[in-house]
Design a protein around this motif. Structure first.
Motif, short mmCIF file in Angstrom:
data_model
loop_
_atom_site.label_atom_id
_atom_site.label_comp_id
_atom_site.label_asym_id
_atom_site.label_seq_id
_atom_site.Cartn_x
_atom_site.Cartn_y
_atom_site.Cartn_z
N TYR A 242 0.83 -1.20 0.00
CA TYR A 242 0.00 0.00 0.00
C TYR A 242 0.87 1.26 0.00
CZ TYR A 242 -3.69 3.29 1.30
OH TYR A 242 -4.57 4.34 1.31
N LYS A 246 1.36 3.78 -3.29
CA LYS A 246 0.97 5.18 -3.23
C LYS A 246 2.14 6.10 -3.55
CE LYS A 246 -2.30 8.03 -0.79
NZ LYS A 246 -3.26 8.12 0.32
N ARG A 250 0.78 7.94 -6.56
CA ARG A 250 0.13 9.04 -5.85
C ARG A 250 -1.34 8.76 -5.57
NH1 ARG A 250 4.02 11.19 -3.52
NH2 ARG A 250 2.49 12.75 -2.83
N MET A 251 -1.70 7.50 -5.50
CA MET A 251 -3.07 7.11 -5.14
C MET A 251 -3.05 5.68 -4.59
SD MET A 251 -4.62 6.71 -9.02
CE MET A 251 -3.56 7.98 -9.73
N SER A 252 -4.13 5.29 -3.92
CA SER A 252 -4.22 3.94 -3.37
C SER A 252 -4.56 2.95 -4.48
CB SER A 252 -5.31 3.88 -2.30
OG SER A 252 -6.59 4.04 -2.90
#
Length: 318
Positions: A242, A246, A250-252
């Motif tokens: 995780y 990220k 820059r996101m899950s």
């Protein structure tokens, strides 16, 4: 280096840039990103700025800005790149982009070179100790992830120019284009972004493991997301995956999957004429109402209104 020498170098670089811009304009008769006769090479042009952000999924590639400027939104970060800068995309990433500087007299112009990750890995292995060490990496000024910007030097600009110039010499292209392409990759690996790019090519690195997870999500985005299975196949803990995921995107993982689904649904409605409900089921949504809410949040309008707007724009003359 003296001030006089610096001015001469800057002047020579600007002449190279202008020559490349003229050549791109000659080969791009209308706005848009256009494939060329050379494998993996595309030329981009826009005669106006864009008020809305266009959505797309960037593939592993190098993108060179020759004229104008463009901003990209990746997750929570904005990246702006201008003339004589280039963008290295190490993995597939869903982004929103907007042309900031362009006009009919001075259009936005760019060159895109698709990168085969295996080709990059082979070159890293061949370079061996010649490549800058991983610890020599300097922080990217925009974003520390799978998308980063660097400045072109004279050698890189010359290599890109020679590759584009081969469009005028189809008899020479089969022999010389692979050499120019290889030189461009070599100069990227030996430049300021080289250590960052190598992280995605080295098999036992965290970045490379995340890139495998991204590839799997891209191929199976319509299926339910199971972080535990992805972490096990990447030989990582769930928390480590995780966190690393990220950092790169820059996101899950869930946000990444959602963006891929919405991008594909938009393509299905626009290109294949599917209704919103059918497109939502095709990409993995179980609830059309949830799909419509998330689509509106991402693209700024409900599915039908957004697709009708896009079709209207495509019918307009360039």
């Amino acid at each position: 280096m003296s001030e006089l020498t610096q001015r001469a170098d800057t002047g020579a670089l600007e002449q190279q840039r202008q020559a490349l811009a003229q050549r791109i304009q000659r080969w791009t008769v209308e706005p848009g990103l256009q494939d060329t006769a050379l494998p993996g090479l595309a030329l981009g042009r826009s005669d106006s700025t864009t008020s809305r952000c266009a959505s797309s999924v960037y593939e592993p590639s190098l993108a060179f800005i020759v004229q104008g400027s463009k901003s990209l939104q990746l997750g929570d970060r904005e990246i702006v790149y201008r003339p004589l800068s280039y963008l290295a995309t190490s993995v597939h990433l869903p982004v929103l982009g907007r042309v900031q500087e362009a006009s009919v007299d001075k259009p936005y112009l760019g060159v895109k070179l698709t990168v085969d990750p295996q080709e990059l890995t082979d070159l890293v292995i061949e370079l061996g100790d010649e490549a800058p060490p991983l610890e020599a990496e300097s922080p990217c000024p925009q974003v520390s992830c799978g998308l980063c910007v660097a400045q072109m030097d004279a050698a890189m600009l010359d290599a890109v120019g020679r590759l584009v110039q081969l469009l005028d010499s189809p008899a020479d292209a089969p022999i010389l284009a692979p050499l120019a392409r290889r030189e461009i990759l070599y100069r990227a690996l030996m430049g300021e972004m080289g250590p960052r790019m190598r992280k995605f090519a080295v098999a036992d690195s965290q970045a490379h493991r995340v890139s495998r997870v991204i590839a799997e999500l891209k191929d199976r985005f319509s299926q339910p997301l199971r972080i535990g299975e992805l972490a096990e196949r990447a030989n990582m803990s769930e928390s480590s995956l995780y966190h690393s995921f990220k950092q790169v995107t820059r996101m899950s993982p869930l946000q990444f999957q959602k963006k891929l689904r919405l991008h594909e649904a938009r393509r299905l409605m626009l290109s294949e004429g599917l209704e919103a409900a059918s497109a939502s089921y095709r990409v993995g949504y179980e609830s059309p109402s949830q799909f419509s809410r998330e689509y509106s949040r991402m693209f700024g309008a409900p599915p039908r209104a957004d697709v009708n707007r896009l079709r209207g724009e495509h019918r307009m003359p360039a």
